[in-house]
Write a protein that holds these residues in place. Structure first.
Motif, PDB file in Angstrom:
ATOM      1  N   MET A   1       0.830  -1.198   0.000  1.00  0.00           N
ATOM      2  CA  MET A   1       0.000   0.000   0.000  1.00  0.00           C
ATOM      3  C   MET A   1       0.870   1.257   0.000  1.00  0.00           C
ATOM      4  O   MET A   1       0.629   2.197  -0.763  1.00  0.00           O
ATOM      5  N   LEU A   2       1.890   1.284   0.839  1.00  0.00           N
ATOM      6  CA  LEU A   2       2.771   2.453   0.909  1.00  0.00           C
ATOM      7  C   LEU A   2       3.502   2.679  -0.412  1.00  0.00           C
ATOM      8  O   LEU A   2       3.735   3.830  -0.808  1.00  0.00           O
ATOM      9  N   ALA A   3       3.855   1.593  -1.090  1.00  0.00           N
ATOM     10  CA  ALA A   3       4.507   1.727  -2.394  1.00  0.00           C
ATOM     11  C   ALA A   3       3.569   2.407  -3.385  1.00  0.00           C
ATOM     12  O   ALA A   3       3.995   3.240  -4.198  1.00  0.00           O
ATOM     13  N   GLY A   4       2.286   2.062  -3.314  1.00  0.00           N
ATOM     14  CA  GLY A   4       1.304   2.709  -4.174  1.00  0.00           C
ATOM     15  C   GLY A   4       1.124   4.170  -3.823  1.00  0.00           C
ATOM     16  O   GLY A   4       1.019   5.033  -4.706  1.00  0.00           O
ATOM     17  N   VAL A   5       1.121   4.469  -2.529  1.00  0.00           N
ATOM     18  CA  VAL A   5       0.990   5.858  -2.078  1.00  0.00           C
ATOM     19  C   VAL A   5       2.144   6.701  -2.612  1.00  0.00           C
ATOM     20  O   VAL A   5       1.958   7.839  -3.058  1.00  0.00           O
ATOM     21  N   ALA A   6       3.354   6.147  -2.577  1.00  0.00           N
ATOM     22  CA  ALA A   6       4.539   6.889  -3.018  1.00  0.00           C
ATOM     23  C   ALA A   6       4.455   7.289  -4.494  1.00  0.00           C
ATOM     24  O   ALA A   6       5.058   8.283  -4.910  1.00  0.00           O
ATOM     25  N   GLN A   7       3.696   6.547  -5.281  1.00  0.00           N
ATOM     26  CA  GLN A   7       3.542   6.838  -6.713  1.00  0.00           C
ATOM     27  C   GLN A   7       2.333   7.727  -7.001  1.00  0.00           C
ATOM     28  O   GLN A   7       2.128   8.140  -8.141  1.00  0.00           O
TER      29      GLN A   7
ATOM     30  N   SER B   1       2.230  -0.943 -10.844  1.00  0.00           N
ATOM     31  CA  SER B   1       3.551  -1.539 -11.057  1.00  0.00           C
ATOM     32  C   SER B   1       4.321  -1.626  -9.748  1.00  0.00           C
ATOM     33  O   SER B   1       4.934  -2.657  -9.424  1.00  0.00           O
ATOM     34  N   SER B   2       4.280  -0.550  -8.970  1.00  0.00           N
ATOM     35  CA  SER B   2       5.009  -0.513  -7.709  1.00  0.00           C
ATOM     36  C   SER B   2       4.433  -1.497  -6.697  1.00  0.00           C
ATOM     37  O   SER B   2       5.180  -2.163  -5.971  1.00  0.00           O
ATOM     38  N   ILE B   3       3.107  -1.596  -6.644  1.00  0.00           N
ATOM     39  CA  ILE B   3       2.461  -2.537  -5.726  1.00  0.00           C
ATOM     40  C   ILE B   3       2.829  -3.976  -6.074  1.00  0.00           C
ATOM     41  O   ILE B   3       3.187  -4.781  -5.205  1.00  0.00           O
ATOM     42  N   LYS B   4       2.746  -4.308  -7.350  1.00  0.00           N
ATOM     43  CA  LYS B   4       3.054  -5.679  -7.788  1.00  0.00           C
ATOM     44  C   LYS B   4       4.492  -6.053  -7.462  1.00  0.00           C
ATOM     45  O   LYS B   4       4.768  -7.155  -6.960  1.00  0.00           O
ATOM     46  N   LYS B   5       5.424  -5.155  -7.730  1.00  0.00           N
ATOM     47  CA  LYS B   5       6.837  -5.435  -7.451  1.00  0.00           C
ATOM     48  C   LYS B   5       7.069  -5.658  -5.965  1.00  0.00           C
ATOM     49  O   LYS B   5       7.832  -6.540  -5.570  1.00  0.00           O
ATOM     50  N   THR B   6       6.406  -4.864  -5.141  1.00  0.00           N
ATOM     51  CA  THR B   6       6.557  -5.015  -3.694  1.00  0.00           C
ATOM     52  C   THR B   6       6.019  -6.359  -3.229  1.00  0.00           C
ATOM     53  O   THR B   6       6.644  -7.047  -2.408  1.00  0.00           O
TER      54      THR B   6
END
Length: 272
Positions: A140-146, A158-163
């Protein structure tokens, strides 16, 4: 953000600063409820007791449950246990030591809505369960950062999936985030998978949720016989964190985490 009522692309309604203030009031209650539930979700209580607690809390705060009655949904909040990915309904099920419980709350104030979800571990948990919950939080935080003006919605997915993959988990791809405001579900649809640099542009005035559901299984889902609960098809565990955020020209506010110092909780959620 002074473009009240302007629509971007399809039916995305940009919010003004005043609109965000209204939405923030609802999000504050969501945040307070999810924090409170950290001391409520324990082995030995029934999941229906969590729903009742949430319903009483929302009334006390002069809000309304956005879920109860929505398309016939019978509960105040969603209470999803272990392999239930989403839309679980409180029941006489007694929580056991080590259960993973996700509570998803949508709350309205003066016709504006906020949405959030946290996953809790009841009692002691195995390292595997802790890894899953940690992964869901970090995704979730990775998605927030984008989620900043100038990026694309595909950057979020993309960021959520990679995390998720980095933690050995899969994303439930059939469920997505969404715009929110006067209605619980608005445009845009915010997928939790995607390609970097693709999708709709993220612009000031957007208010939407990010709510990835991660699982130790395949990520495929099926419906429970109650026609509401969504189950991980291979019955593996799932976990989810959700926030509502508002995009401004030079920053993004996470409206349902307004009192949480995210820099302090980069690795683990506050409920650990």
């Amino acid at each position: 953000m002074d473009i009240h009522g302007k629509r971007v692309n399809t039916n995305i309604i940009l919010k003004t600063s005043l609109d965000v203030i209204h939405i923030k009031k609802a999000c504050k209650i969501v945040e307070e409820l999810l924090i409170e539930l950290g001391g409520v979700v324990k082995p030995g209580i029934k999941t229906i007791d969590i729903d009742k607690y949430a319903g009483d809390f929302i009334l006390k705060k002069k809000g309304v449950s956005g879920l109860k009655g929505y398309m016939g949904f019978p509960a105040n909040v969603c209470v999803s246990v272990n392999n239930v990915a989403a839309h679980g309904i409180g029941s006489d099920y007694i929580i056991r030591d080590g259960d993973i419980i996700t509570v998803d709350a949508t709350i309205g104030v003066d016709g504006w809505y906020g949405d959030g979800a946290w996953t809790y571990i009841a009692g002691e948990a195995t390292p595997e369960k802790k890894r899953l919950v940690k992964a869901a939080w970090q995704a979730m935080l990775a998605g927030v950062a984008q989620s900043v003006a100038g990026k694309k919605l595909g950057d979020i997915g993309s960021s959520i999936k990679k995390t998720a993959l980095r933690h050995g988990c899969n994303v439930v791809e059939d469920l997505a985030g969404h715009g929110i405001g006067r209605k619980i579900h608005e445009e845009p649809v915010v997928l939790h998978v995607g390609r970097k640099g693709t999708g709709l542009p993220i612009v000031p005035g957007m208010v939407f949720t990010i709510e990835p559901i991660l699982t130790l299984g395949s990520g495929k889902i099926r419906f429970h016989s109650d026609n509401w609960s969504i189950i991980i098809a291979d019955n593996k565990l799932s976990a989810q964190f959700e926030c509502t955020l508002a995009v401004f020209s030079n920053h993004t506010d996470v409206l349902t985490l307004s009192t949480i110092n995210l820099e302090k909780y980069i690795d683990f959620p506050p409920v650990f």
